[in-house]
Design an enzyme around this catalytic site. Structure first.
Site, short mmCIF file in Angstrom:
data_model
loop_
_atom_site.label_atom_id
_atom_site.label_comp_id
_atom_site.label_asym_id
_atom_site.label_seq_id
_atom_site.Cartn_x
_atom_site.Cartn_y
_atom_site.Cartn_z
N GLY A 67 0.84 -1.20 0.00
CA GLY A 67 0.00 0.00 0.00
C GLY A 67 0.86 1.24 0.00
O GLY A 67 2.04 1.19 -0.35
N ASN A 68 0.26 2.36 0.38
CA ASN A 68 1.04 3.60 0.46
C ASN A 68 0.45 4.48 1.55
O ASN A 68 -0.55 4.13 2.18
CB ASN A 68 1.08 4.30 -0.90
CG ASN A 68 -0.32 4.58 -1.41
OD1 ASN A 68 -1.06 5.34 -0.82
ND2 ASN A 68 -0.69 3.93 -2.51
N PHE A 69 1.06 5.64 1.77
CA PHE A 69 0.69 6.48 2.91
C PHE A 69 -0.45 7.45 2.63
O PHE A 69 -0.71 8.33 3.44
CB PHE A 69 1.92 7.29 3.37
CG PHE A 69 3.02 6.44 3.92
CD1 PHE A 69 2.81 5.68 5.07
CD2 PHE A 69 4.27 6.39 3.31
CE1 PHE A 69 3.83 4.89 5.59
CE2 PHE A 69 5.28 5.61 3.82
CZ PHE A 69 5.06 4.84 4.96
N ALA A 83 -4.28 7.36 -4.67
CA ALA A 83 -2.90 6.90 -4.88
C ALA A 83 -3.00 5.39 -5.11
O ALA A 83 -2.96 4.60 -4.17
CB ALA A 83 -2.05 7.22 -3.67
#
Ligand code: CTP
Length: 400
Positions: free
Chosen positions: A211-213, A279
């Protein structure tokens, strides 16, 4: 020119503060703008301003109690809440702010507030120390968080004789705030807007993901802004811990990029504007393990990745004349070139470039600073550092 308030139903809530005398002017201004106004006053409010004045100006009986004592007639706060196109509480005292923030429904004004489905504008007025008290400030933060619009008090001469922040905003300016809200609301009315927001999670096994932030804050701010301007908004969001407030927003929760694409495809046909703010993870594990990968089972597991679908590019490819697709670009290097390249490659109408390098911009922050490029080649627009809500307003202004 007609005021955007013409024909609107306004509930004007008045609390017991010296600024209540200005509510008479505010009521007069709303009526002159063509609005139908129902005054709801707290018991303390009546000590400052007489209901006779208010009912003469609004041409309606003023509501204050749950019942009319001599007839037993019940005043329905629920009906009033539903009737309202907006509620304006001016002045709002520290006590009423506290009750509104914590749901203490012991008078008509607070019960009407709790029943209102419309936007609510709150114009606090009190002494400077009461205003600055952490209790008042935290109640205001809570009320803001619920999606209410706070019309900040001014600095100036106060009834106590002290000088400081606590004077209710002038009625003319309160009128302007409410008018501009409704004027803005009309700009996207009848339009359907689709927004992707947040990260996507690509499962490795039942407890792990790639995943991402991304926090979803920018996408959610855009959703609130578009809904405020009258659009019918659908947000397709990855896992985020935020909530949406506006009644015109439909939320579809997804986890992975493929689920996000599927939801967007379903929604896109009758969409006028798609804003791709998520994102999206570029890759997903080729195989997902149904059970947790155990440390002892293999020395060093290798996760083979496959490319995820590009949602923005897919919508850019299938869009019809009149449909618009807006993308975001989060870059660390060659920012302008990369953003322009994505604008063309994904067949977008507009791209919003934000940098991942600044400490107040990008993932998770409450502020952002963006440059907006349009496909028509006109000069890019640079916003400067602002709250994500203000950036959202700028983006929608450019879009319109
Ligand atoms: N996007 C998308 N689907 C993807 C990847 C990106 O819809 N699989 C969208 C994003 O929501 C954004 C735009 O495409 O609006 C650009 O995203 P970004 O991550 O900056 O670009 P990528 O195409 O993924 O390129 P790179 O990661 O190499 O910069």
């Amino acid at each position: 020119m007609n005021s955007p308030l013409a024909g609107r139903h306004i509930v004007l809530g008045i609390c017991g503060g010296i600024a209540a005398y200005k509510s008479v002017t505010l009521l007069r201004l709303f009526v002159k703008a063509g609005a139908e106004v129902q005054v709801v006053i707290t018991p303390a409010g009546k000590e400052f301003i007489t209901p006779v004045t208010l009912s003469a100006l609004s041409r309606k009986p003023v509501v204050s109690e749950f019942f009319t004592a001599n007839t037993g007639e019940w005043h329905s706060h629920v009906d009033l809440g539903l009737w309202a196109d907006c509620m304006v509480i001016a002045p709002a005292t520290a006590s009423t702010l506290g009750k509104m923030a914590h749901g203490i429904a012991d008078n008509m004004l607070v019960t009407t507030y709790l029943s209102a489905k419309s936007p609510v504008f709150i114009a606090p007025a009190m002494d400077l120390d009461m205003m600055a008290h952490p209790s008042t400030q935290s109640n205001l933060d809570l009320l803001r968080g619920f999606g209410n619009h706070i019309i900040e008090p001014e600095n100036g001469f106060l009834a106590s004789g002290l000088v400081g922040k606590g004077r209710m905003e002038e009625p003319e300016n309160i009128l302007k705030v409410v008018e501009s809200y409704f004027a803005k609301r009309q700009t996207l009315s009848g339009k359907k807007v689709l927004i992707t927001a947040g990260p996507t999670y690509e499962r490795i096994d039942p407890v792990r993901f790639i995943g991402n932030f991304s926090s979803g804050k920018m996408g959610f701010a855009l959703a609130e802004e578009c809904a405020t301007r009258g659009a019918d908004v659908t947000v397709v969001c990855g896992p985020v811990s935020l909530s949406l407030h506006h009644p015109n927003i439909t939320r579809i929760d997804v986890e992975s990029a493929s689920e996000m694409l599927e939801a967007c495809r379903r929604e896109f046909d009758d969409t006028d504007i798609a804003i791709m703010c998520a994102a999206v993870a570029d890759y997903a594990p080729a195989e997902k393990s149904d059970s947790k990968i155990k440390r002892e089972q293999c020395e060093l597991p290798v996760i083979r990745l496959v490319k995820n679908p590009d949602i923005a590019a897919t919508l850019g490819r299938v869009k019809r004349v009149g449909q618009r697709v807006v993308g975001f670009a989060l870059e660390t290097d060659n920012e302008i070139e990369n953003a322009r390249e994505k604008l063309v490659r994904k067949n977008l109408d507009m791209i919003v470039l934000n940098t991942a390098n600044g400490k107040d911009t990008g993932f998770g922050t409450d502020t952002n600073s963006v440059t907006i490029f349009k496909a028509d080649g006109t000069a890019p627009i640079v916003t400067g550092l602002k709250s994500k809500a203000d950036i959202a307003a700028d983006i929608v202004d450019v879009l319109i």
